[in-house]
Scaffold this motif. Structure first.
Motif, PDB file in Angstrom:
ATOM      1  N   GLN A 267       0.852  -1.189   0.000  1.00 26.49           N
ATOM      2  CA  GLN A 267       0.000   0.000   0.000  1.00 26.49           C
ATOM      3  C   GLN A 267       0.890   1.243   0.000  1.00 26.49           C
ATOM      4  O   GLN A 267       1.515   1.567   1.009  1.00 26.49           O
TER       5      GLN A 267
ATOM      6  N   PHE B 290       0.765   4.632   0.214  1.00 30.61           N
ATOM      7  CA  PHE B 290      -0.002   5.820   0.583  1.00 30.61           C
ATOM      8  C   PHE B 290       0.871   6.858   1.291  1.00 30.61           C
ATOM      9  O   PHE B 290       1.052   7.954   0.810  1.00 30.61           O
ATOM     10  N   SER B 291       1.424   6.489   2.495  1.00 24.98           N
ATOM     11  CA  SER B 291       2.125   7.477   3.334  1.00 24.98           C
ATOM     12  C   SER B 291       3.397   7.977   2.669  1.00 24.98           C
ATOM     13  O   SER B 291       4.081   7.232   1.966  1.00 24.98           O
TER      14      SER B 291
ATOM     15  N   GLY C 266       1.296  11.634   6.238  1.00 17.22           N
ATOM     16  CA  GLY C 266       0.835  10.376   6.824  1.00 17.22           C
ATOM     17  C   GLY C 266      -0.602  10.592   7.262  1.00 17.22           C
ATOM     18  O   GLY C 266      -1.549  10.198   6.576  1.00 17.22           O
ATOM     19  N   SER C 267      -0.767  11.315   8.388  1.00 16.89           N
ATOM     20  CA  SER C 267      -2.130  11.688   8.813  1.00 16.89           C
ATOM     21  C   SER C 267      -2.777  12.540   7.742  1.00 16.89           C
ATOM     22  O   SER C 267      -3.946  12.379   7.412  1.00 16.89           O
TER      23      SER C 267
ATOM     24  N   TRP D  44       7.098   4.019   5.054  1.00 20.97           N
ATOM     25  CA  TRP D  44       6.398   3.067   5.932  1.00 20.97           C
ATOM     26  C   TRP D  44       5.643   2.030   5.115  1.00 20.97           C
ATOM     27  O   TRP D  44       4.574   1.581   5.527  1.00 20.97           O
TER      28      TRP D  44
ATOM     29  N   THR E  22       4.739  -1.252   4.260  1.00 26.96           N
ATOM     30  CA  THR E  22       4.893  -2.615   4.746  1.00 26.96           C
ATOM     31  C   THR E  22       4.955  -3.570   3.550  1.00 26.96           C
ATOM     32  O   THR E  22       4.174  -3.426   2.602  1.00 26.96           O
TER      33      THR E  22
ATOM     34  N   PHE F 198       8.930  -2.452   7.328  1.00 23.92           N
ATOM     35  CA  PHE F 198       8.661  -1.290   6.475  1.00 23.92           C
ATOM     36  C   PHE F 198       9.758  -1.055   5.462  1.00 23.92           C
ATOM     37  O   PHE F 198      10.868  -1.528   5.617  1.00 23.92           O
TER      38      PHE F 198
ATOM     39  N   ILE G 134      -0.690   4.170  15.661  1.00 20.75           N
ATOM     40  CA  ILE G 134      -0.202   4.949  14.506  1.00 20.75           C
ATOM     41  C   ILE G 134      -0.711   4.350  13.184  1.00 20.75           C
ATOM     42  O   ILE G 134      -1.273   5.051  12.341  1.00 20.75           O
ATOM     43  N   ALA G 135      -0.530   3.022  13.043  1.00 19.44           N
ATOM     44  CA  ALA G 135      -0.828   2.371  11.753  1.00 19.44           C
ATOM     45  C   ALA G 135      -2.291   2.546  11.362  1.00 19.44           C
ATOM     46  O   ALA G 135      -3.178   2.480  12.212  1.00 19.44           O
TER      47      ALA G 135
ATOM     48  N   THR H 247      -3.760   7.501  12.989  1.00 20.02           N
ATOM     49  CA  THR H 247      -3.406   7.597  14.416  1.00 20.02           C
ATOM     50  C   THR H 247      -4.666   7.760  15.289  1.00 20.02           C
ATOM     51  O   THR H 247      -5.754   8.048  14.785  1.00 20.02           O
TER      52      THR H 247
ATOM     53  N   GLU I 290      -5.316  10.198  17.237  1.00 23.76           N
ATOM     54  CA  GLU I 290      -5.838  11.576  17.137  1.00 23.76           C
ATOM     55  C   GLU I 290      -6.728  11.698  15.899  1.00 23.76           C
ATOM     56  O   GLU I 290      -7.780  12.353  15.941  1.00 23.76           O
TER      57      GLU I 290
ATOM     58  N   ASN J 275     -10.630  12.696  15.664  1.00 23.18           N
ATOM     59  CA  ASN J 275     -11.167  13.760  14.789  1.00 23.18           C
ATOM     60  C   ASN J 275     -12.346  13.229  13.973  1.00 23.18           C
ATOM     61  O   ASN J 275     -13.373  13.898  13.828  1.00 23.18           O
TER      62      ASN J 275
ATOM     63  N   GLU K  89     -12.289  20.992  12.227  1.00 22.24           N
ATOM     64  CA  GLU K  89     -11.041  21.714  12.465  1.00 22.24           C
ATOM     65  C   GLU K  89     -10.963  22.879  11.482  1.00 22.24           C
ATOM     66  O   GLU K  89     -11.346  22.707  10.315  1.00 22.24           O
TER      67      GLU K  89
END
Ligand SMILES: Cc1cc2nc3c(=O)[nH]c(=O)nc-3n(C[C@H](O)[C@H](O)[C@H](O)COP(=O)(O)OP(=O)(O)OC[C@H]3O[C@@H](n4cnc5c(N)ncnc54)[C@H](O)[C@@H]3O)c2cc1C
Length: 416
Positions: free
Chosen positions: A108, A110-111, A116-117, A141, A143, A193, A375-376, A379, A381, A385, A397
């Motif tokens: 994948q 993506f990041s 990342g977020s 990252w 994998t 990773f 995190i994976a 995250t 947070e 959200n 936000e």
């Protein structure tokens, strides 16, 4: 179809077809032909179109017969789910069967170092030149990139649109000269990773998934499946113990492809070990430890019920609710609580790995792996959200990134 009818059909089929002396590839090809490998997939794509709740019924018949299923290692099922929903005939024909037979592995992409977020801030660029997409940039990252034949790539195709609208989604051939995969080692000693560099890598136009500029929508499907499957990490990386050539082949494949996921059960905190450890350490009658144990086991059990509720809703064909984010957040709480209980039970010994250490270093690995859970796949947070904004309807936000992506302030050098 009634549960009983499904049981009888699959049992009869297994009695006629399951032989432990077949090659793994022959067996998986037969499974794919029969539709019993992925019974809830559509009939035209290697399934039987059964309702989702029949999967567990079929799986239990496979387990009772000791029969192996289709390939599942790695993120192949995220690729399959995404292609089933957004892929066209060409994608489905070329990729789905080989995902199930285990002939192709996936990663994948993506990041990135700066996103990342903030995944929609991706700056890896895809430019159409002479009827080829040319890819330049870096992912991080990733994998299993070192095992992958194909990658699910989110890349920027338009810098003048707002950030979510300028992204497109592709299948990228990882085995080409413009792709360089470099391993990264994490603090628990494993190297799951990679960082992946693209230097004029190419993608044929037919391997764009979904419409141009709709990459975000496609990526959300991949992430929804990733969050939904997070409660299964406890069992990742475990190999079967059957006797016979096909099981040996399966274990050999597992040893390579599941290597990056060997620590995933530890990442989930190993709640399954706490009672055993409490007895072994003699602390089972300690009042404080009993409180900690009780609250961990209650948390874990209620999270299982939430996961079951989410599966039941899915089986009834209801759209994905908040359970994915709630389940992921609960998984982080549980992993951290379990790590605390293991520390209380083992004391300073939790820091030791190697010969003579508690459970051959498994407990130490729990402490070093648990942080990855929050995190994976987004995250804690970010899950909060999502829950706040989309479930509780709280104010969003404040945003400073709504104009053309080219003008959005970024901390990393601009790619355009
Ligand atoms: C085990 C594991 C496997 C992974 N596998 C893959 C993979 O295969 N492919 C892939 O593409 N990626 C993978 N990742 C990467 C993962 O998706 C990212 O690490 C994750 O999305 C966080 O991004 P980041 O590391 O850039 O942290 P950042 O986004 O830089 O976040 C840093 C901190 O800031 C907080 N933060 C950021 N934005 C906000 C906000 N808006 N509100 C509140 N807090 C915020 C975060 O919560 C975090 O605490 C994997 C990660 C792990 C741990």
């Amino acid at each position: 179809m009634e549960e009983n009818t499904v049981c009888i059909e699959v049992r009869t089929w297994l009695q006629e077809n399951w032989h432990a002396d077949r090659s793994l590839l022959d067996w998986r090809n037969l499974l794919v032909e029969s539709g019993w490998g992925v019974p809830c997939w559509p009939q035209e794509w290697y399934g039987r179109g059964l309702p989702a709740d029949m999967e567990a019924v079929v799986n239990s018949e496979f387990a009772a017969a000791g029969a192996l299923g289709v390939a599942r290692a790695g993120i192949r099922m995220l690729a399959a789910a995404t292609l089933l929903e957004h892929g066209n005939e060409t994608h489905k024909k070329k990729f789905l069967r080989r995902i199930l037979t285990g002939e192709d592995n996936w990663c994948q992409l993506f990041s990135e170092p700066g996103s990342g977020s903030d995944l929609a801030g991706a700056t890896t660029r895809a430019e159409l030149k002479d009827r080829q997409w040319i890819i330049n940039g870096q992912k991080l990252w990733t994998t299993s990139a070192h095992h992958a034949e194909y990658g699910l790539l989110l890349a920027r195709t338009d810098w003048d649109l707002p950030k979510h609208q300028g992204l497109s989604y592709f299948v990228l051939d990882m085995r080409q000269p413009g792709v360089e995969v470099q391993a990264l080692r994490q603090m628990n000693g494993h190297a799951s990773f990679n960082q992946v560099f693209f230097d004029d890598a190419t993608i044929a136009p037919e391997y764009q998934v979904g419409a141009l500029g709709e990459g975000w929508k496609v990526a959300m499907t991949t992430l929804a499946h990733e969050r939904r499957s997070a409660d299964g990490f406890r069992n990742w990386g475990k190999a079967g113990s059957g006797q016979g050539a096909i099981y040996d082949e399966d274990r050999a494949e597992n040893a390579v492809l599941n290597e990056p996921y060997k620590w995933y059960p530890q990442r989930a905190g190993r709640v399954d070990l706490v009672l055993q450890r409490a007895h072994e350490s003699g602390l089972i009658s300690d009042a404080r430890i009993r409180q900690e144990l009780a609250s961990l086991l209650i948390l874990s059990e209620t999270a299982n019920w939430t996961a079951q509720r989410a599966r039941a809703a899915q089986q009834l064909g209801r759209p994905q609710g908040p359970e994915g984010s709630l389940g992921k957040l609960a998984g982080s709480h549980i992993a951290r609580a379990a790590a605390r209980v293991h520390t209380s039970l083992s004391g300073a010994e939790v820091m030791l790995k190697g010969e003579g250490s508690t459970m051959e270093g498994v407990i130490a690995e729990i402490l070093l792996s648990v942080p990855a859970t929050s995190i994976a796949g987004g995250t804690d947070e970010i899950q909060r959200n999502i829950i706040a904004e989309r479930v509780l309807g709280m104010p969003k936000e404040p945003r400073f990134d709504t104009g053309p992506f080219r003008d959005v302030p970024r901390s990393l050098p601009r790619n355009s």
